[in-house]
Design a protein around this motif. Structure first.
Motif, short mmCIF file in Angstrom:
data_model
loop_
_atom_site.label_atom_id
_atom_site.label_comp_id
_atom_site.label_asym_id
_atom_site.label_seq_id
_atom_site.Cartn_x
_atom_site.Cartn_y
_atom_site.Cartn_z
N LYS A 117 9.72 -16.08 36.98
CA LYS A 117 8.90 -17.04 37.72
C LYS A 117 7.64 -17.42 36.96
O LYS A 117 7.06 -18.48 37.19
N VAL A 118 7.19 -16.53 36.07
CA VAL A 118 5.96 -16.76 35.32
C VAL A 118 6.29 -17.13 33.88
O VAL A 118 7.14 -16.50 33.26
N GLU A 119 5.64 -18.16 33.36
CA GLU A 119 5.84 -18.56 31.98
C GLU A 119 4.72 -17.97 31.12
O GLU A 119 3.55 -18.28 31.33
N LEU A 120 5.08 -17.12 30.17
CA LEU A 120 4.11 -16.50 29.28
C LEU A 120 4.22 -17.09 27.89
O LEU A 120 5.27 -17.61 27.50
N LYS A 121 3.14 -17.01 27.12
CA LYS A 121 3.16 -17.50 25.73
C LYS A 121 4.06 -16.63 24.86
O LYS A 121 4.68 -17.10 23.92
N ASN A 122 4.05 -15.31 25.17
CA ASN A 122 4.90 -14.36 24.45
C ASN A 122 4.65 -14.34 22.94
O ASN A 122 5.58 -14.17 22.15
N ASN A 123 3.39 -14.52 22.55
CA ASN A 123 3.03 -14.26 21.16
C ASN A 123 3.10 -12.76 20.87
O ASN A 123 3.17 -12.35 19.72
N ILE A 124 3.06 -12.00 21.95
CA ILE A 124 3.29 -10.57 21.88
C ILE A 124 4.24 -10.22 23.01
O ILE A 124 4.23 -10.86 24.07
N LYS A 125 5.09 -9.22 22.80
CA LYS A 125 6.06 -8.85 23.83
C LYS A 125 5.40 -7.88 24.82
O LYS A 125 4.68 -6.96 24.42
N HIS A 126 5.68 -8.10 26.10
CA HIS A 126 4.99 -7.36 27.17
C HIS A 126 5.87 -6.29 27.80
O HIS A 126 7.04 -6.54 28.10
N ASP A 135 10.15 -11.08 37.15
CA ASP A 135 9.47 -12.26 37.69
C ASP A 135 8.18 -12.57 36.93
O ASP A 135 7.80 -13.73 36.79
N ILE A 136 7.49 -11.53 36.45
CA ILE A 136 6.26 -11.73 35.70
C ILE A 136 6.55 -12.32 34.31
O ILE A 136 5.69 -12.92 33.68
N GLY A 137 7.78 -12.15 33.86
CA GLY A 137 8.16 -12.66 32.55
C GLY A 137 8.12 -11.60 31.47
O GLY A 137 8.18 -11.92 30.28
N MET A 138 8.03 -10.34 31.88
CA MET A 138 7.98 -9.23 30.92
C MET A 138 9.39 -8.86 30.48
O MET A 138 10.38 -9.27 31.10
N ALA A 139 9.46 -8.05 29.42
CA ALA A 139 10.77 -7.73 28.85
C ALA A 139 11.14 -6.26 28.93
O ALA A 139 12.28 -5.90 28.65
N SER A 140 10.20 -5.40 29.35
CA SER A 140 10.43 -3.96 29.20
C SER A 140 9.74 -3.14 30.26
O SER A 140 8.61 -3.46 30.68
N ILE A 141 10.41 -2.08 30.68
CA ILE A 141 9.78 -0.99 31.44
C ILE A 141 9.97 0.26 30.61
O ILE A 141 11.10 0.74 30.42
N GLU A 142 8.89 0.79 30.08
CA GLU A 142 8.99 1.89 29.12
C GLU A 142 8.67 3.24 29.74
O GLU A 142 8.33 3.34 30.92
N LEU A 178 -0.61 -6.11 37.86
CA LEU A 178 0.13 -6.08 36.60
C LEU A 178 0.21 -7.48 35.99
O LEU A 178 -0.02 -7.66 34.79
N GLU A 179 0.51 -8.46 36.81
CA GLU A 179 0.57 -9.83 36.31
C GLU A 179 -0.77 -10.29 35.75
O GLU A 179 -0.83 -10.91 34.69
N ARG A 180 -1.87 -9.96 36.43
CA ARG A 180 -3.20 -10.34 35.95
C ARG A 180 -3.48 -9.74 34.58
O ARG A 180 -3.97 -10.41 33.67
N CYS A 181 -3.15 -8.47 34.43
CA CYS A 181 -3.45 -7.78 33.18
C CYS A 181 -2.54 -8.23 32.04
O CYS A 181 -2.98 -8.29 30.88
N VAL A 182 -1.30 -8.57 32.37
CA VAL A 182 -0.41 -9.13 31.35
C VAL A 182 -0.97 -10.47 30.86
O VAL A 182 -0.99 -10.74 29.65
#
Length: 296
Positions: free
Chosen positions: A34-43, A64-71, A287-291
């Protein structure tokens, strides 16, 4: 919230099992965030900070935030991540009894149990597309820095052939011995880099926790520029207190992330702060704010 990794890993095993048993959300609903990120770095985000949220619900929220990983997730959770089109930027496992953050590679008595444990975990990571697994030095317990470094290097070198076989990096975390992890040995970038040079393999690197290293020595941008080739993962966290990484904290994360991007870093940045909110919606909103703060 006083949750620590030491307690979190025990609790999350139960959460993972519950998630596997629970109903799955249909994959066709998970195609686009749902969220579009620049993704110059992977979140990425650390699982233990959101241990109160059902794992599948967290997967959907992260997607939904547009992140790629739960570590800092383990083998039981990795198939669930796959279902949501996610990965674990860095994985972990349920350490053998008696070992953990305070008692790890620096203690030679642990080598016999940690070698087969990691050989199996590295294999499982490879099977699930996980490219990095966390490890620790453990505490000094009276050892000097050089003795502990030799002990760590000895066991790591024995694991390097397995890392090469499965193409998975072993990554040792830098933690603060000044505050939250008293007596921890790998507590300074210079010690960690010296260990990397002693091991002498691209399959052993460092996890640079910005929150912890702010406690020890700061100087993050210069460290990124000088020592970036030895680091394959970074963690965030507001200082002091591991709070949300907003303007009330002493670390200005946009500048740090800019330095990471300029250095050519292609890995993940793992959010590891404690959200103020206690409800799922509030936690995911923070989490979305900090990303977005880090999405420069």
């Amino acid at each position: 919230m006083n949750t620590s990794r030491r307690n979190a890993i025990k609790a999350l095993g139960t959460v993972a099992a519950t998630s596997i048993a629970g109903g799955a959300i249909a994959n066709e609903h998970l195609i686009k965030p749902k969220v579009e990120l620049k993704n110059n770095i992977k979140h990425s985000v650390c699982r233990w900070c959101y241990g109160s949220i059902d794992f599948e619900e967290l997967c959907q929220g992260v997607k939904d935030i547009g992140m790629a990983s739960i570590e800092l997730t383990g083998p039981e959770e990795w198939p669930i991540l796959k279902k949501y089109g996610l990965t674990a930027a860095i994985g972990w496992g349920a350490w053998p009894k008696g070992t953990g953050l305070t008692n790890f590679f620096a203690n030679t008595k642990n080598h016999e149990v940690l070698i087969p444990f990691y050989e199996n975990l590295l294999k499982q990571a490879s099977e699930n597309g996980i490219k990095s697994i966390i490890c620790f030095s453990g505490n000094r317990n009276g050892m000097n820095d050089y003795e502990g470094m030799i002990n760590c290097a000895t066991v790591i070198r024995k694991l390097i052939p397995t890392c090469e076989k499965y193409d998975v990096i072993l990554s040792m975390e830098l933690l603060s011995s000044r505050n939250s992890h008293r007596d921890y040995m790998c507590d300074h970038i210079d010690w960690g880099v010296s260990l990397c040079e002693m091991v002498g393999s691209e399959y052993f690197k460092l996890l640079y926790d910005i929150f912890h290293m702010q406690s020890m020595h700061g100087d993050h941008i210069r460290n990124i520029r000088r020592f970036g080739k030895y680091i394959n993962h970074y963690h965030t966290g507001g200082m002091p207190g591991r709070n949300e990484i907003d303007e009330t904290q002493e670390i200005y994360y946009p500048a740090v992330v800019e330095a990471l991007i300029e250095s050519g870093y292609k890995g993940y940045l793992g959010q590891e702060f404690i959200p103020k909110a206690k409800d799922k919606a509030g936690m995911l909103a923070s989490l979305e704010r900090c990303v977005k703060i880090c999405d420069v």
